[in-house]
Design an enzyme around this catalytic site. Structure first.
Site, mmCIF file in Angstrom:
data_model
loop_
_atom_site.group_PDB
_atom_site.id
_atom_site.type_symbol
_atom_site.label_atom_id
_atom_site.label_comp_id
_atom_site.label_asym_id
_atom_site.label_seq_id
_atom_site.Cartn_x
_atom_site.Cartn_y
_atom_site.Cartn_z
ATOM 1 N N GLY A 20 1.890 -144.834 37.197
ATOM 2 C CA GLY A 20 3.286 -144.954 36.842
ATOM 3 C C GLY A 20 3.454 -145.566 35.466
ATOM 4 O O GLY A 20 2.582 -146.274 34.982
ATOM 5 N N SER A 21 4.581 -145.276 34.817
ATOM 6 C CA SER A 21 4.927 -145.980 33.587
ATOM 7 C C SER A 21 5.456 -147.359 33.962
ATOM 8 O O SER A 21 5.731 -147.635 35.125
ATOM 9 C CB SER A 21 5.983 -145.196 32.813
ATOM 10 N N GLY A 22 5.587 -148.222 32.957
ATOM 11 C CA GLY A 22 6.062 -149.573 33.227
ATOM 12 C C GLY A 22 4.939 -150.590 33.234
ATOM 13 O O GLY A 22 5.184 -151.774 33.447
ATOM 14 N N HIS A 23 3.677 -150.119 33.034
ATOM 15 C CA HIS A 23 2.527 -151.022 33.010
ATOM 16 C C HIS A 23 1.933 -151.136 31.616
ATOM 17 O O HIS A 23 0.794 -151.557 31.457
ATOM 18 C CB HIS A 23 1.442 -150.520 33.964
ATOM 19 N N HIS A 59 4.132 -153.582 40.875
ATOM 20 C CA HIS A 59 5.238 -152.634 41.022
ATOM 21 C C HIS A 59 6.526 -153.310 41.432
ATOM 22 O O HIS A 59 7.400 -152.700 42.032
ATOM 23 C CB HIS A 59 4.877 -151.546 42.027
ATOM 24 N N ASP A 87 -0.986 -142.315 43.709
ATOM 25 C CA ASP A 87 -2.004 -142.015 42.704
ATOM 26 C C ASP A 87 -3.174 -141.279 43.338
ATOM 27 O O ASP A 87 -3.681 -140.300 42.795
ATOM 28 C CB ASP A 87 -2.498 -143.311 42.050
ATOM 29 N N LYS A 96 -6.093 -145.861 40.375
ATOM 30 C CA LYS A 96 -5.782 -147.125 41.037
ATOM 31 C C LYS A 96 -5.406 -146.842 42.500
ATOM 32 O O LYS A 96 -4.776 -145.829 42.800
ATOM 33 C CB LYS A 96 -4.617 -147.830 40.322
#
Lengths: 330, 199
Positions: free
Chosen positions: A53-56, A218, A109, A104
């Site tokens: 996911g984006s945001g990491h 998350h 994922d 991950k």
């Protein structure tokens, strides 16, 4: 909640356009959401593809470049990418030497990378997979989704990336990645929840005087909530949780990782406590990295990851790397 | 008998319902997940509706296979592969018949639900979409309306359960007391089926 965005729907695409402008050494396919090192495929070299996911950020796009990932696939915020992205990435970086997927351990994922591996193999690309699951806050049993993958992802991507850069074959790069994961343990704490653009308000409610112990990346709550503690107490709790699960005999790599909204002033202070504890516990430290590397949007808090290394792993850790988010030796 | 047009109506009704309920799904996903279930499914089913408008598959099986492929390509997360597999495998089980009866659909949907259980490794009681889908399939032999009620009751019944699969499982006991967002969206899918059937 104020955010420096246009609308939630275009957050990822907007960030990718900005990344492309800042990093001409990367090929950024905004439409299909694939970030590839510009010189890929490098002849004879194993390709390394990661994503999530984006945001990491800087994970994973910020770790694409010589010495680390060949390509990354960013999904929607906190949502795994789709198989089409991974297949595209694998095709872009495969030189015939095969591709390692670094995944991950989150259900989304895992499922999407599994589907992508099947599709890529149908296209004649040899795929190997390594699952990162280093989070000691989560119990691993037959009846759970298993441990989360968090900070160790950086160690896996760096060390496997260095091995691939040296021209080591797919089986060897995969074995090293697996070894790094097995040698790594993490624990995270949150001082605040984070805010996803789609929701626009904090993902969980954390009163000012409390913190969450054992969080992932998350914005989900952790395993336990307590009254706010000092940096020293948080370090004690985190490092002890890790050392309950591993007894390092060799030196360790230390990652003191910020979750996105904790300043370096605090992270360095926290690292001082972590290092003091490791010294007290007789754990030799080989290298330390402090900063925001595996983040959770604007969450305040930190995680600690330890990775036990032998000479070979340490050499690969020290090998030159040139990416947007991690760079040394070149 | 149910033709391709019926299955298109089912998918369109699901898209409309997910659109309406996106915020509620995301709110359910907030305390135990990562607050994106509604927006992710909304993106996927909008793509499904748009694709079905452009292409008009001629058989029920083809409609569901196309919808499933769209979800896998657009949703991401766990929902993409799980819902994608549900529709693709159900569609595949329907074969290339031009029309199917309610029993044929029930049998095919059971194949789809089994495939989802295998892919995600979840069983009834794990606090997942399976808790709405299994009772729905069991009730489908009776009527579409009965399936809708069974799915809704199944979704509600996830509240006291502890999650053992997916992101909510990381919370352990703290997942108890929250209705599962995946079971809730599955109930929407089954409700849309009843709606397409005019029940």
């Amino acid at each position: 909640m104020k955010m420096l965005i246009n609308v939630a729907e275009t957050v990822v695409a907007d960030a990718l356009r900005g990344m492309a402008a800042a990093h001409p050494e990367l090929t950024v396919d905004v439409e299909n959401r694939v970030i590839v090192r510009r010189d890929a495929p490098v002849p004879g070299k194993v390709g390394l593809v990661s994503g999530g996911g984006s945001g990491h950020e800087p994970l994973h796009g910020g770790f694409v470049g010589p010495g680390m990932l060949s390509a990354a696939c960013p999904g929607e915020v906190f949502t795994s990418p789709v198989p089409d992205q991974m297949v595209r990435a694998a095709a872009a970086v495969d030189s015939g030497a095969g591709v390692l997927f670094i995944v991950k351990n989150y259900t989304g994922d895992v499922l999407n990378f599994d589907m992508a591996a099947e599709l890529a193999e149908d296209e004649g690309i040899q795929i190997a997979k390594v699952l990162v699951n280093d989070d000691v806050a989560v119990t691993d049993s037959l009846y759970t989704a298993g441990r989360r993958g968090t900070g160790a992802t950086l160690f896996v991507e760096k060390i496997a990336g260095a091995a691939a850069e040296e021209g080591q074959p797919l089986e060897r790069v995969e074995a090293l990645a697996r070894q790094v994961n097995e040698n790594s343990r993490s624990f995270g704490v949150a001082l605040s929840a984070c805010t996803t653009p789609a929701k626009g308000s904090p993902t969980f409610d954390l009163p000012p005087g409390e913190l969450e112990l054992g969080v992932g990346i998350h914005g989900e709550p952790g395993r336990e909530r307590r009254a706010m503690m000092t940096s020293r107490e948080i370090a004690d709790f985190s490092v002890n949780a890790i050392l309950e699960d591993m007894s390092p005999r060799n030196p360790v790599l230390v990652l003191v990782n910020g979750m996105g909204a904790t300043p370096l002033l605090e992270l360095y202070g926290f690292n001082a406590e972590v290092q003091r504890l490791l010294t007290e516990r007789g754990v030799p430290v080989a290298r330390t990295l402090v900063g925001n590397y595996v983040t959770s949007l604007d969450m305040a808090g930190a995680s600690v990851t330890l990775c036990q290394v032998d000479e070979d792993l340490l050499r690969l850790w020290d090998a030159p790397v040139r990416t947007a988010g991690l760079r040394w030796g070149m | 008998m149910l033709d391709a047009d019926f299955f298109r109506r089912w998918m369109t009704a699901t898209a409309a319902s997910v659109d309406r309920e996106a915020e509620r799904l995301t709110a359910l996903d907030s305390p135990i997940g990562d607050a994106d279930h509604g927006s992710n499914l909304q993106r996927g089913f909008r793509a499904v509706a748009a694709t079905l408008e452009k292409e008009a598959p001629q058989t029920p099986g083809a409609v569901l296979m196309l919808a499933g492929r769209q979800l896998i390509s657009t949703v991401g997360g766990a929902s993409g592969p799980l819902y994608g597999t549900l529709l693709r495998r159900t569609g595949k089980a329907l074969g290339d018949a031009a029309e199917v009866d309610a029993q044929g659909l029930a049998d095919a949907l059971r194949t789809g639900v089994d495939a989802v259980m295998q892919l995600g490794g979840a069983a009834p009681g794990d606090k997942t979409m399976i808790d709405a889908l299994v009772p729905a399939v069991d009730a489908l032999g009776e009527s579409f309306a009965a399936a809708r009620t069974a799915a809704e009751e199944g979704a509600l019944a996830t509240t006291p359960l502890q999650a053992r699969k997916g992101r909510a499982s990381y919370l352990g006991e703290r997942s108890i007391g929250h209705q599962d967002p995946g079971a809730t969206s599955s109930a929407l899918l089954i409700a849309a089926l009843a709606e397409a059937a005019g029940e």
